[in-house]
Design a protein around this motif. Structure first.
Motif: not given
Length: 178
Positions: A67-95
């Motif tokens: 999205g477009v933000g006042e200070t730069g591009p935005t997404i609707t998830v936090t860093k913690v949420q995004l990192d958690t999603m990646i870690e869950q996807q990696m764990a599922a792929a590894n399993a």
């Protein structure tokens, strides 16, 4: 073929607010989350795709997920949420990989050629028996993935042949890869 990147893109797409045109999405831009906190930095923009570096993960995201933000591009998830999603996807792929990575399993290459079978597994080392009776060689576990239940090497046949040729030269022309 379903990949980790496409699965992640789908997961983020369901919660992202896309913008049709976003001039803020450029390499070096800082990306912010819904709470105004920094999520990461865009390191690459090419062919409608970006790589967002969270400091923990390199996340592939489509340009239209920002999205477009006042200070730069935005997404609707936090860093913690995004990192958690990646870690869950990696764990599922590894399993899924580990479930498919068993002795006797057929291995296909990334370019859909029959590489061989799993001869043995010792820790993170997988002994591969070539389908063409060209011998055996060891590959680290992380070079494999499960794609639709099929064990796949993350290498093309040309890459395997080049690596084995290089190993043969290093080992004095014996043709053995250690």
């Amino acid at each position: 073929m379903k990949t980790l990147a496409s699965a992640l893109a789908l997961a983020v797409a369901t919660i992202a607010t896309p913008a049709l045109a976003n001039d803020q999405v450029v390499a070096g831009a800082t990306v912010f989350g819904p709470e105004g906190n920094q999520v990461g930095t865009i390191t690459q923009v090419e062919n409608g795709q970006t790589v967002l570096d969270t400091g923990t993960h390199q996340v592939p995201l489509a340009v239209d997920m920002y999205g477009v933000g006042e200070t730069g591009p935005t997404i609707t998830v936090t860093k913690v949420q995004l990192d958690t999603m990646i870690e869950q996807q990696m764990a599922a792929a590894n399993a899924a990989r580990d479930a498919a990575l068993v002795e006797g399993a057929t291995i296909m290459t990334a370019d859909s050629q029959m590489l061989g079978t799993v001869a043995t597994i010792e820790g993170d080392n997988v002994l591969v028996a070539r389908a063409d009776d060209a011998g055996e060689f060891t590959v680290p576990r992380n070079y494999f993935a499960a794609v639709d239940g099929q064990l796949m090497a993350r290498l093309t046949m040309a890459q395997v042949d080049a690596a084995l040729a290089g190993a043969a030269e290093t080992n004095g022309g014996t043709g053995a890869a250690e």
